[in-house]
Design a protein around this motif. Structure first.
Motif, PDB file in Angstrom:
ATOM      1  N   TYR A  88      48.328  58.046  46.884  1.00  0.00           N
ATOM      2  CA  TYR A  88      47.761  59.391  46.896  1.00  0.00           C
ATOM      3  C   TYR A  88      48.631  60.298  46.031  1.00  0.00           C
ATOM      4  CZ  TYR A  88      51.314  59.865  50.562  1.00  0.00           C
ATOM      5  OH  TYR A  88      52.482  59.852  51.275  1.00  0.00           O
ATOM      6  N   ARG A  89      48.160  61.498  45.824  1.00  0.00           N
ATOM      7  CA  ARG A  89      48.888  62.489  45.036  1.00  0.00           C
ATOM      8  C   ARG A  89      49.021  63.763  45.858  1.00  0.00           C
ATOM      9  NH1 ARG A  89      46.372  62.862  39.489  1.00  0.00           N
ATOM     10  NH2 ARG A  89      47.625  60.986  39.247  1.00  0.00           N
ATOM     11  N   LYS A 128      41.403  55.624  42.350  1.00  0.00           N
ATOM     12  CA  LYS A 128      42.474  55.638  41.346  1.00  0.00           C
ATOM     13  C   LYS A 128      42.407  56.974  40.630  1.00  0.00           C
ATOM     14  CE  LYS A 128      44.780  53.056  37.793  1.00  0.00           C
ATOM     15  NZ  LYS A 128      46.086  53.571  38.147  1.00  0.00           N
ATOM     16  N   LEU A 129      43.512  57.713  40.693  1.00  0.00           N
ATOM     17  CA  LEU A 129      43.574  59.042  40.088  1.00  0.00           C
ATOM     18  C   LEU A 129      44.078  58.935  38.655  1.00  0.00           C
ATOM     19  CD1 LEU A 129      45.133  60.843  43.162  1.00  0.00           C
ATOM     20  CD2 LEU A 129      42.741  60.924  42.432  1.00  0.00           C
ATOM     21  N   LYS A 130      43.522  59.736  37.777  1.00  0.00           N
ATOM     22  CA  LYS A 130      43.932  59.741  36.383  1.00  0.00           C
ATOM     23  C   LYS A 130      45.356  60.307  36.260  1.00  0.00           C
ATOM     24  CE  LYS A 130      39.280  60.220  34.607  1.00  0.00           C
ATOM     25  NZ  LYS A 130      38.323  61.076  33.948  1.00  0.00           N
ATOM     26  N   SER A 131      46.106  59.750  35.331  1.00  0.00           N
ATOM     27  CA  SER A 131      47.459  60.220  35.093  1.00  0.00           C
ATOM     28  C   SER A 131      47.429  61.484  34.224  1.00  0.00           C
ATOM     29  CB  SER A 131      48.271  59.144  34.389  1.00  0.00           C
ATOM     30  OG  SER A 131      49.555  59.625  34.077  1.00  0.00           O
ATOM     31  N   PHE A 132      48.344  62.393  34.488  1.00  0.00           N
ATOM     32  CA  PHE A 132      48.470  63.593  33.663  1.00  0.00           C
ATOM     33  C   PHE A 132      49.320  63.342  32.436  1.00  0.00           C
ATOM     34  CE2 PHE A 132      47.783  65.698  37.880  1.00  0.00           C
ATOM     35  CZ  PHE A 132      46.591  66.334  37.558  1.00  0.00           C
ATOM     36  N   PHE A 133      50.095  62.259  32.454  1.00  0.00           N
ATOM     37  CA  PHE A 133      51.097  62.042  31.407  1.00  0.00           C
ATOM     38  C   PHE A 133      50.832  60.808  30.582  1.00  0.00           C
ATOM     39  CE2 PHE A 133      52.986  64.014  35.161  1.00  0.00           C
ATOM     40  CZ  PHE A 133      53.316  65.233  34.645  1.00  0.00           C
TER      41      PHE A 133
END
Length: 114
Positions: A83-84, A109-114
């Motif tokens: 989780y984030r 699955k959450l997208k990465s910001f970096f």
């Protein structure tokens, strides 16, 4: 930024919300515009405008918010997959409501910001 009274009204149960956790210091409820299958907002029960306003007297609330986020992640069955936790600060940081709040996101699955 939008008015912080909406969160005060949720805490006091004057505005309908899907509250999933509440104690004397923290309230957690489902975001009305979720960005993930699980999207919970976690707020202190007293007003702090943003993370810029954390100080020696109130810093304990961040630890409480994190502890409740982990508790909710386990309850929502997202702790194993991941989780984030996000705290936005002011306009350029994406804070829309002028009241310190933590986003707990998961369930996909959450997208990465970096």
């Amino acid at each position: 930024m939008h008015n912080h009274l909406i969160f005060k009204n949720i805490i006091e149960k004057k505005t309908p919300a899907s509250i999933i956790y509440q104690d004397e210091t923290i309230t957690a409820f489902k975001d009305i515009q979720p960005k993930a299958p699980v999207h919970i907002l976690i707020i202190p029960n007293f007003f702090i405008a943003s993370s810029n306003d954390i100080n020696k007297k109130n810093k304990w609330i961040i630890a409480n918010m994190f502890e409740i986020a982990v508790h909710i992640a386990k309850k929502e069955k997202i702790s194993q997959e991941g989780y984030r936790i996000i705290i936005n600060c002011n306009k350029n940081g994406g804070q829309e409501i002028n009241y310190l709040h933590m986003h707990l996101l998961g369930g996909k699955k959450l997208k990465s910001f970096f």
